[in-house]
Scaffold this motif. Structure first.
Motif, PDB file in Angstrom:
ATOM      1  N   LYS A   1      11.691  23.449  58.504  1.00 34.30           N
ATOM      2  CA  LYS A   1      13.097  23.037  58.405  1.00 34.30           C
ATOM      3  C   LYS A   1      13.439  22.031  59.510  1.00 34.30           C
ATOM      4  O   LYS A   1      14.191  21.079  59.296  1.00 34.30           O
ATOM      5  N   ALA A   2      12.871  22.258  60.684  1.00 36.99           N
ATOM      6  CA  ALA A   2      13.137  21.364  61.820  1.00 36.99           C
ATOM      7  C   ALA A   2      12.249  20.120  61.779  1.00 36.99           C
ATOM      8  O   ALA A   2      12.338  19.263  62.654  1.00 36.99           O
TER       9      ALA A   2
ATOM     10  N   THR B   1      -0.147  29.482  62.353  1.00 38.27           N
ATOM     11  CA  THR B   1       0.903  30.365  62.870  1.00 38.27           C
ATOM     12  C   THR B   1       0.404  31.799  62.967  1.00 38.27           C
ATOM     13  O   THR B   1       0.634  32.491  63.968  1.00 38.27           O
ATOM     14  N   LEU B   2      -0.307  32.251  61.941  1.00 38.54           N
ATOM     15  CA  LEU B   2      -0.856  33.603  61.933  1.00 38.54           C
ATOM     16  C   LEU B   2      -1.836  33.796  63.092  1.00 38.54           C
ATOM     17  O   LEU B   2      -1.846  34.846  63.752  1.00 38.54           O
ATOM     18  N   PHE B   3      -2.648  32.767  63.361  1.00 36.10           N
ATOM     19  CA  PHE B   3      -3.603  32.820  64.473  1.00 36.10           C
ATOM     20  C   PHE B   3      -2.870  33.046  65.786  1.00 36.10           C
ATOM     21  O   PHE B   3      -3.241  33.914  66.593  1.00 36.10           O
ATOM     22  N   TRP B   4      -1.803  32.297  66.029  1.00 29.78           N
ATOM     23  CA  TRP B   4      -1.052  32.410  67.271  1.00 29.78           C
ATOM     24  C   TRP B   4      -0.288  33.729  67.358  1.00 29.78           C
ATOM     25  O   TRP B   4      -0.207  34.339  68.435  1.00 29.78           O
ATOM     26  N   VAL B   5       0.266  34.162  66.245  1.00 29.53           N
ATOM     27  CA  VAL B   5       0.992  35.443  66.241  1.00 29.53           C
ATOM     28  C   VAL B   5       0.050  36.585  66.636  1.00 29.53           C
ATOM     29  O   VAL B   5       0.381  37.421  67.472  1.00 29.53           O
TER      30      VAL B   5
ATOM     31  N   HIS C   1      10.277  32.914  69.455  1.00 31.03           N
ATOM     32  CA  HIS C   1      10.858  31.889  70.328  1.00 31.03           C
ATOM     33  C   HIS C   1       9.776  30.963  70.873  1.00 31.03           C
ATOM     34  O   HIS C   1       9.957  29.737  70.890  1.00 31.03           O
ATOM     35  N   PHE C   2       8.654  31.549  71.293  1.00 31.22           N
ATOM     36  CA  PHE C   2       7.593  30.744  71.904  1.00 31.22           C
ATOM     37  C   PHE C   2       7.007  29.745  70.907  1.00 31.22           C
ATOM     38  O   PHE C   2       6.866  28.557  71.208  1.00 31.22           O
ATOM     39  N   ILE C   3       6.676  30.197  69.716  1.00 34.65           N
ATOM     40  CA  ILE C   3       6.015  29.313  68.743  1.00 34.65           C
ATOM     41  C   ILE C   3       6.976  28.270  68.196  1.00 34.65           C
ATOM     42  O   ILE C   3       6.616  27.094  68.062  1.00 34.65           O
ATOM     43  N   THR C   4       8.210  28.654  67.901  1.00 34.62           N
ATOM     44  CA  THR C   4       9.160  27.679  67.331  1.00 34.62           C
ATOM     45  C   THR C   4       9.558  26.611  68.343  1.00 34.62           C
ATOM     46  O   THR C   4       9.885  25.483  67.965  1.00 34.62           O
ATOM     47  N   THR C   5       9.516  26.943  69.632  1.00 35.62           N
ATOM     48  CA  THR C   5       9.865  25.941  70.655  1.00 35.62           C
ATOM     49  C   THR C   5       8.646  25.193  71.180  1.00 35.62           C
ATOM     50  O   THR C   5       8.796  24.220  71.936  1.00 35.62           O
TER      51      THR C   5
END
Length: 296
Positions: free
Chosen positions: A13-14, A28-32, A47-51
């Protein structure tokens, strides 16, 4: 799955998807999973991944290597996230780079806890050429003749010494040793290598010209009681003026300004002398050539 889907949706979206990422959900799954392993909450992860979506483009093997080192050093999850937010380039190092830097630091500061202290105080050490740490340590030990334990203390308390050149470290040592007559122990206690030469010189000269500091003689004696080096260097301007120099802020600011002008004048004079010498040499060469021509 809900957390991963929420993160992916918000990044899309961003319009913040890194160019090199073709499988956003997989990355994303890897980082989560990685952040869950070190104890992060879902809120922290979101917060960490989206920023820091740019981190999703980092090679997974390098990310695992760096996280492995953070776990080895027992660095907390909050510190890990803060470090990677400020210095994402750590994840772009060549394979084995971070591991080699950790091992090199451990040789000189001895314990894992001390390595973690160095990295947390100065994360940039993970980005330095390997030779920088070795060369700075060599100068501290060989040219400045600090003992191994003193070098360890310097690196753990003042790791910024590694960010500058070995020559800069030697310059600071020489000034404080020869111009101020300070001992090596005093240098360690005053966090000498945390300061710039201008800071050291201005405070020293301010005290000296006010008759409040004099270098020891050959026997290490002085006619007056010099203030401790730590009080001169490792204090705020207010503390230095009210507790050491007993002077006003305006007096000190004026003095520093005049000292800078003196330095600029000395530099200009030095440059002019160098130019005059070169010109004299050229004139001499020219005269010699003309004389040879005349003789012919």
């Amino acid at each position: 799955d809900d957390l991963v889907a929420s993160i992916v949706t918000d990044i899309e979206k961003a319009q913040n998807v890194p160019k090199k990422v073709t499988d956003l959900r997989g990355k994303t799954l890897f980082w989560v999973d990685l952040l869950l392993e070190i104890g992060c909450t879902q809120k922290q992860i979101y917060h960490f991944i989206t920023t820091n979506a740019r981190l999703l483009a980092s090679p997974e093997d390098r990310v695992r290597e760096v996280f492995g080192q953070f776990l080895y050093l027992n660095i907390s999850k909050n510190r890990v996230m803060d470090l990677l937010t400020k210095f994402p380039e750590v994840l772009r190092r060549q394979a084995g780079d971070v591991d080699r830097r950790v091992q090199t630091l451990q040789k000189h500061v001895w314990s894992v806890e001390n390595v973690a202290t160095v990295i947390l105080k100065c994360p940039q050490v993970l980005l330095l050429p390997l030779g920088r740490v070795r060369s700075v340590v060599a100068v501290l030990k060989d040219k400045c003749q600090f003992k191994s334990l003193q070098v360890q203390t310097i690196l753990t308390s003042t790791p910024v010494v590694l960010l500058d050149t070995p020559e800069h470290a030697e310059l600071l040592f020489q000034y404080v040793f020869f111009a101020m007559g300070a001992t090596r122990e005093e240098m360690v206690q005053s966090f000498l290598f945390r300061h710039k030469l201008e800071h050291i010189r201005s405070r020293h000269m301010f005290l000296e010209r006010r008759g409040m500091y004099e270098p020891p003689d050959k026997k290490g004696k002085t006619k007056i009681q010099n203030p401790p080096l730590r009080d001169i260097l490792a204090t705020t301007t207010k503390e230095f003026l009210t507790q050491v120099a007993f002077a006003s802020y305006d007096e000190y600011v004026t003095f520093v300004s005049l000292l800078e002008q003196e330095s600029e004048t000395d530099a200009d004079t030095s440059d002019a002398s160098g130019s005059d010498s070169e010109a004299t040499e050229e004139d001499t060469d020219g005269e010699g050539t003309n004389q040879e021509t005349a003789n012919k």
